[in-house]
Design an enzyme around this catalytic site. Structure first.
Site, short mmCIF file in Angstrom:
data_model
loop_
_atom_site.label_atom_id
_atom_site.label_comp_id
_atom_site.label_asym_id
_atom_site.label_seq_id
_atom_site.Cartn_x
_atom_site.Cartn_y
_atom_site.Cartn_z
N GLU A 1 -20.01 24.96 12.62
CA GLU A 1 -20.30 25.84 13.33
C GLU A 1 -19.21 27.16 13.42
OE1 GLU A 1 -17.31 23.70 15.59
OE2 GLU A 1 -18.79 23.20 13.88
N GLU B 1 -22.19 18.96 22.47
CA GLU B 1 -22.48 20.54 21.93
C GLU B 1 -22.84 20.56 20.50
OE1 GLU B 1 -23.39 22.96 24.10
OE2 GLU B 1 -23.00 21.65 25.64
N TYR C 1 -9.22 16.35 16.66
CA TYR C 1 -10.47 17.03 17.49
C TYR C 1 -9.83 17.07 19.01
CZ TYR C 1 -14.76 18.33 19.48
OH TYR C 1 -15.70 19.16 19.82
N ARG D 1 -11.41 18.05 21.82
CA ARG D 1 -12.11 17.79 22.90
C ARG D 1 -12.45 16.22 23.08
NH1 ARG D 1 -14.03 22.26 20.77
NH2 ARG D 1 -13.95 24.21 22.00
N HIS E 1 -13.65 9.55 19.97
CA HIS E 1 -12.79 10.48 19.31
C HIS E 1 -11.18 9.70 19.73
CE1 HIS E 1 -16.08 13.00 19.05
NE2 HIS E 1 -16.26 13.19 20.24
#
Length: 757
Positions: free
Chosen positions: A8, A85, A299, A301, A345
Site C-alpha cells: 500500500e 485496514e 510493525y 500498530r 503481531h
C-alpha cells in the site's frame, strides 16, 4: 515471468524492490483504492447492510497499472499492512484485479528486513475473510453513526458539524473531566514536617503521621500552629522502628502502540499523529548509510507485548556481551497482555538489536532518531535484570506523637542502566529518587532542629493531555491502537476541544454537541457501550460472531434513538442554550448561540432586541459576559483613546477601544525578554488548533518557541537567568531551569511567579 507484489505504501515498495531485485515487480496501491461514497450513505440497510464501494478518485490509473502487471505475472502477492485496514485494501485489490483465487497469495510483513520479507514470501497465506469483515463492520458502523447523526447537527446547531462513533465519546470524556474540575471544591490542609538528627549527624525530614491511634488530618492553620508549638516543647524523640527492605523494580514490557504514543508525548511532546508518522517510516525502511534501506522496527500498530524467540535470544546475547551476566536474568522474561489483545503481531521492537541508537545518531533525522532510541532502549531493558532499591522506613515517637520518614537508595541499577522511566515521562520518578536517611537503631534518641508547617490544597483531577487521553481510551477499551492518532486529530480539527498549556479543554461547541448527543443518543455516547462494540469487532475477527447479526442488533436500537432525536432535538437544544444572564437592554434572558466563528450570547427577545455579547465561563462553568481589560497608563498612539486587551483567534492582543473606527493593534507581551538575547520579548500565542505557546516578538529573525511559560528567575544551581513554569499532578507547581544540561527544579507551594497565565 516475474511475480507481482502489491503493497500500500510507495516507501515500502521502494525498500522491497531493493531486497527482491528482478524476481518481482513491486507496486504500491497508495492506500485504499475503494471506499464508501462521500455523498451517499452507501449502505443498503434492508439488504443485510450491504456496502456499495466505489473506486476512489485518482485510483483508476493505479488499478490499470496493476492490471497490466498482473498479465505478465505468474503469481500475485498482496502485501498491505498486517491489520484490518490492510486486509480490506488487499480484498479490494483482489476484487478489482479479477485474478483467479489460486493465483493470489496474502503475505504479512511484521518487519521489513530482507530475511523476514523472503521468509514471508516463502510462506504465503490466504486472504482472511474474518479480518476483512471486522473492518467492514467497523466501517459500516462508523458510516451509520456519522452519516445519520451529523445532518441533525447541521440543521439544529451549525452546518459542517460531525458526529463519530468513537470521536464523540472521546470528546465526552474531556467534557466530563471539565465538569468534574468545575464541581471540585478546593480545601486547604496542613502537614507538619520535622527536621531530625542524631548527635551531630546528617539531618533528615520526617512527617507527623499520627497522634495516638488517630491519623493526622489538620484542616485548620491555627490547629497546625498549636500542634507545632506543642511538639517543640516535647522532651524527647525516640526511634521506635527501623525497617530496611530490598525492593525490586521490574523492567517494563516492550512498547505497544498506545504506550509508544504516550511515551513519545511525555518525552518529546510528539503528538500521536507525529509519532505514528515517524514510526511508519522506521517500519517501512530508512536509509542507514550508502543508500541501503532497512526497516528498523517491527510493525507499529499492535496491542501485543509478545516478541519472537529469535529476538529474545539476540537481545540476551547483546546484554551479556555489553554489560555482563549480572544484568541478564537467568531466564527470558515473557510478558502477558491485559484484556483481549490482538496477538497476531509482536510488540514494537528494533528489527536488529545491533543497530544501536548511537550507531544511527548521525544518520537518522533527529525526530526519527529520538523515537528509535525510545523503542530500542525499552526493548533491550525489557529483557534485563530488575533494579534493586533499599527502602528504609523510620518511625519516631514522642508520647502520643508519631513521625515517619521513608527513604530509598539504589543498590543495583539493572534495566535502568539502559532505560530510565523518569526520562521517558519527562519528570522525576518519585519511587526512584534517592532520599537519604542515616543509619539508625531502635532506641536511638534524636534531636529536633526545626518543624515546618506545610500548607497544601486538594487538587482537582488534571485535564487530559494527549498521553493521558490515550491511556484513558486504552484502559476503557475505546478505539484501537491504529485509531488514537486520528481521533485526537479529528476532535481538534472539528473545534470540539482546544489545547491550553498542552491539555485538552472543551470548547463551547464541544460542550453543546456533547450534551445534545448524550440526551439524544445515550448508547452511542456511553463509553461502556462503545467498548462493548469494540469487543464485538474483535470477536468478528476471531470468527466468533457474524458481522451482519451484530449490525442488525445495533441498528434496531439506534433507529429508535434516531427517530426520537429528530422529534426532540429542538427541545434539547433550547434546554442547553438558556442562561440566567439578563440582557442589559431589555432585561430578557440571553441564550447561547454558536456559529462558525465561535459562541456568543444573544437576547432571547430577538428580533425585537438584537443585543449580542461575548462571554466566557468562570472556574465553576458559569456564563460571564466578557469585559475588555483596560491597559493602565497607556493610550492609543493613533487617536489617544484607551487601549484594551482582547482575546483573538491566536491569543490575547492589545487594541484601541474604538476599534473598528481605529484599527490600531499590537502584540501583548509577557514582559519577559527572549532567552536567546535577541532583544525581543516573549508573547503568549495560540495556534489554529488552540494550543498555547510562547514565541519571540522578533520572529521570524528569532524562532524561539516554548510550550511552557518562562519567567525571569535565576536558577540557584547554574545561574541561568530563565526558568520554565510548570504544573504536574505528581510534583505540583514548580520552576525548571531552561538549560537542558541543568534542569534544576524548584517547587512552588503557593503563588505562581509569572503572570503569563
Amino acid at each position: 515471468m516475474p511475480n507481482l507484489l502489491i503493497v500500500e505504501s510507495p516507501s515500502k515498495a521502494k525498500t522491497l524492490t531493493k531486497y527482491l531485485g528482478t524476481d518481482f515487480n513491486v507496486v504500491a496501491s497508495q492506500g485504499h483504492i475503494k471506499d464508501l461514497p462521500p455523498n451517499d450513505l452507501g449502505v443498503d440497510i434492508e439488504n443485510n447492510f450491504k456496502p456499495y464501494y466505489y473506486v476512489i478518485r485518482g485510483k483508476n490509473k493505479i488499478i490499470q497499472r496493476m492490471k497490466e502487471l498482473v498479465k505478465k505475472a505468474d503469481k500475485v502477492y498482496l502485501g498491505p499492512d498486517p491489520d484490518r485496514e490492510g486486509e480490506a485494501i488487499a480484498f479490494h485489490i483482489f476484487e478489482e484485479l479479477g485474478v483467479p483465487p489460486e493465483r493470489v497469495y496474502r503475505v504479512l510483513f511484521n518487519e521489513i528486513t530482507k530475511n523476514a520479507v523472503i521468509n514471508s514470501l516463502k510462506h504465503p497465506q490466504k486472504l482472511d475473510i474474518n479480518k476483512y469483515q471486522s473492518q467492514q463492520a467497523r466501517r459500516i458502523l462508523d458510516r451509520l453513526v456519522g452519516y445519520l447523526i451529523s445532518p441533525i447537527l447541521w440543521k439544529k446547531v451549525m452546518p459542517g458539524l460531525s458526529a463519530g462513533r468513537v470521536q464523540s465519546v472521546a470528546v465526552r470524556l474531556i467534557v466530563d473531566r471539565e465538569e468534574e474540575i468545575r464541581r471540585f471544591e478546593r480545601k486547604k490542609y496542613y502537614e507538619l514536617e520535622g527536621v531530625f538528627f542524631k548527635d551531630n549527624g546528617d539531618r533528615f525530614k520526617a512527617k507527623l503521621v499520627s497522634i495516638g491511634d488517630q491519623k493526622v488530618v489538620i484542616e485548620d492553620k491555627n490547629e497546625a500552629q498549636t500542634r507545632k508549638n506543642h511538639i517543640k516543647q516535647l522532651s524527647y524523640f525516640r526511634v521506635a522502628v527501623v525497617n530496611d527492605i530490598q525492593r525490586k523494580k521490574n523492567p517494563p514490557p516492550p512498547f505497544i502502540t498506545s504506550k509508544l504514543q504516550q511515551a513519545a508525548y511525555n518525552a518529546y511532546g510528539f503528538s500521536a499523529k507525529k509519532t505514528m508518522s515517524l514510526a511508519q517510516d522506521l517500519y517501512e525502511g530508512m536509509d542507514i548509510g550508502g543508500g541501503r534501506l532497512e526497516g528498523l522496527v517491527t510493525y507499529i500498530r499492535t496491542d501485543s507485548v509478545r516478541v519472537s524467540e529469535e529476538s529474545i535470544r539476540s537481545v540476551r546475547e547483546y546484554i551479556s556481551k555489553k554489560w555482563g551476566d549480572r544484568y541478564l536474568p537467568e531466564n527470558p522474561i515473557y510478558y502477558s497482555a491485559k484484556g483481549r489483545s490482538q496477538d497476531a503481531h509482536e510488540a514494537i521492537r528494533p528489527t536488529h538489536v545491533e543497530y544501536t541508537p548511537d550507531s544511527l545518531r548521525d544518520i537518522l533525522p533527529k525526530d526519527h532518531y529520538r523515537l528509535y532510541d525510545l523503542i530500542w532502549k525499552r526493548f533491550v531493558a525489557s529483557q534485563m535484570s530488575s533494579a534493586i532499591y533499599l527502602q528504609r522506613t523510620v518511625v519516631i515517637e514522642s508520647g502520643a506523637y508519631e513521625f515517619k520518614a521513608v527513604g530509598s537508595k539504589l543498590l543495583f541499577d539493572g534495566y535502568q542502566r539502559v532505560f530510565d522511566m523518569s526520562e521517558e515521562n519527562n519528570s522525576r520518578d518519585e519511587e526512584s529518587d534517592e532520599v537519604s536517611i542515616p543509619d539508625l537503631n531502635v532506641g536511638d534518641m534524636l534531636r529536633l532542629e526545626d518543624i515546618e508547617i506545610i500548607e497544601k490544597e486538594t487538587q482537582p483531577p488534571p485535564r487530559y493531555t494527549e498521553a493521558t487521553l490515550i491511556k484513558e481510551l486504552e484502559e476503557r477499551g475505546i478505539g484501537r491502537p491504529s485509531t488514537y492518532a486520528t481521533i485526537i486529530s479529528n476532535i481538534q480539527d472539528r473545534k470540539y476541544v482546544e489545547k491550553h498549556n498542552n491539555r485538552f479543554v472543551p470548547t463551547e461547541l464541544g460542550f453543546m454537541v456533547t450534551k445534545l448527543l448524550e440526551k439524544a443518543f445515550p448508547d452511542i455516547m456511553n463509553p461502556e457501550f462503545t467498548a462493548m462494540m469494540e469487543d464485538k469487532l474483535d470477536r468478528i475477527e476471531e470468527g466468533e460472531i457474524d458481522y451482519v447479526d451484530m449490525l442488525k442488533k445495533f441498528y434496531s436500537s439506534f433507529e429508535v434513538s434516531l427517530r426520537n432525536a429528530i422529534r426532540n432535538f429542538n427541545n434539547y437544544k433550547d434546554e442547553l442554550s438558556v442562561t440566567y444572564v439578563r440582557c442589559d437592554k431589555c432585561e430578557s434572558y440571553m441564550n447561547i448561540k454558536i456559529n462558525q466563528y465561535g459562541s456568543y450570547l444573544a437576547c432571547s427577545n430577538y428580533p425585537k432586541c438584537k443585543n449580542i455579547k461575548a462571554f466566557y465561563r468562570d472556574d465553576r462553568g458559569n456564563v460571564v459576559i466578557s469585559k475588555d481589560r483596560i491597559v493602565d497608563g497607556r493610550h492609543c498612539p493613533l487617536c489617544k483613546s484607551e487601549l484594551v486587551v482582547k482575546d483573538g483567534r491566536f491569543g490575547e492582543f492589545i487594541s484601541c477601544i474604538k476599534y473598528p473606527e481605529c484599527n490600531y493593534t499590537e502584540k501583548l507581551t509577557t514582559g519577559v525578554r527572549c532567552p536567546k538575547n535577541c532583544g525581543g520579548e516573549l508573547v503568549k500565542r495560540k495556534s489554529v488548533k488552540g494550543k498555547v505557546f510562547y514565541s519571540c516578538t522578533s520572529y521570524p529573525s528569532c524562532k524561539f518557541i516554548s510550550s511552557y511559560p518562562i519567567v525571569s528567575h535565576e536558577c540557584p544551581r547554574c545561574g541561568n537567568a530563565y526558568m520554565y513554569e510548570k504544573v504536574t499532578k505528581k510534583i505540583g507547581h514548580f520552576l525548571e531551569c531552561t538549560d537542558k544540561k541543568c534542569k534544576n527544579r524548584m517547587r512552588l507551594e503557593k503563588e505562581a511567579v509569572s503572570n503569563n497565565e
